[in-house]
Design an enzyme around this catalytic site. Structure first.
Site, mmCIF file in Angstrom:
data_model
loop_
_atom_site.group_PDB
_atom_site.id
_atom_site.type_symbol
_atom_site.label_atom_id
_atom_site.label_comp_id
_atom_site.label_asym_id
_atom_site.label_seq_id
_atom_site.Cartn_x
_atom_site.Cartn_y
_atom_site.Cartn_z
ATOM 1 N N HIS A 153 18.076 2.693 1.295
ATOM 2 C CA HIS A 153 17.840 1.912 0.064
ATOM 3 C C HIS A 153 16.454 1.899 -0.391
ATOM 4 O O HIS A 153 15.990 1.948 -1.582
ATOM 5 C CB HIS A 153 18.707 0.502 0.104
ATOM 6 C CG HIS A 153 18.645 -0.392 -0.869
ATOM 7 N ND1 HIS A 153 19.587 -0.767 -1.578
ATOM 8 C CD2 HIS A 153 17.497 -0.841 -1.542
ATOM 9 C CE1 HIS A 153 19.239 -1.622 -2.689
ATOM 10 N NE2 HIS A 153 17.917 -1.739 -2.599
ATOM 11 N N GLU A 154 15.608 1.409 0.502
ATOM 12 C CA GLU A 154 14.251 1.172 0.466
ATOM 13 C C GLU A 154 13.429 2.436 0.063
ATOM 14 O O GLU A 154 12.548 2.513 -0.780
ATOM 15 C CB GLU A 154 13.475 0.408 1.313
ATOM 16 C CG GLU A 154 13.987 -0.889 1.516
ATOM 17 C CD GLU A 154 14.356 -1.879 0.410
ATOM 18 O OE1 GLU A 154 13.344 -1.784 -0.558
ATOM 19 O OE2 GLU A 154 15.195 -2.674 0.319
#
Length: 184
Positions: A153-154
């Site tokens: 996600h990051e």
């Protein structure tokens, strides 16, 4: 100290840019930015500090989310064995990944998104991530389950990708065959 007002929201152009590599060794300014990212994540998980400063709890934060288009992320999350993984990385990259996919049953959220976006976000069940720590050491992390999802996600933020870009708009709760459901 980063507060919620420092976090840019969806629609901000930095969230859709491909972030620039951080030149290493990092400058003092870049080190301070990365240190502030991990500090936010840690503070947001401490109920007393989060309440005092009005911080929304998060398990990760990327530099583009504070309007800085550079490849830096901070993640603090517990793994399947309840071990705390806490990393602040320059230039993180996915070196390898599983064929198998996984998704969070409750879906994903984002500090830059102030609305619920229902649906499954399918990601690789296991990833190997390489990056450079605040003190200049290169690390190689083998991740699975929730930590693997959070790192992906990051890292997506560094490539201008939002979590909801992965949701099937026609059938948001259609699980991919063989994908592993994960409880938070």
């Amino acid at each position: 100290m980063i507060t919620m007002k420092d976090i840019v929201r969806e629609g901000h152009p930095t969230l859709r840019e491909k972030a620039a590599e951080v030149v290493l060794p990092a400058t003092e300014q870049d080190r301070q930015i990365l240190a502030s990212l991990i500090q936010y994540v840690q503070n947001s998980q401490d109920p007393e500090i989060a309440n005092k400063y009005g911080l929304r709890s998060g398990v990760g934060l990327a530099a583009p989310q504070i309007g800085v288009s550079k490849r830096m992320i901070a993640v603090q999350v517990h793994d399947d064995n309840n071990e705390l993984l806490s990393y602040a990385l320059f230039n993180p990259r996915i070196m390898s990944h599983s064929v198998e996919k996984a998704y969070l049953i409750a879906g994903e959220g984002c500090l830059s998104v102030d609305r619920d976006v229902p649906g499954y976000v399918h990601r690789y069940a296991r990833v190997t991530v390489k990056g450079t720590t605040l003190d200049g050491k290169e690390v190689k992390l083998r991740l699975k389950g929730l930590p693997a999802i959070v790192f992906q996600h990051e890292i997506d933020h560094l490539n201008g990708i939002m979590f909801y870009d992965h949701i099937d708009s026609q059938n948001p709760f259609q699980a991919l065959e063989g994908a592993t459901p994960i409880e938070r």
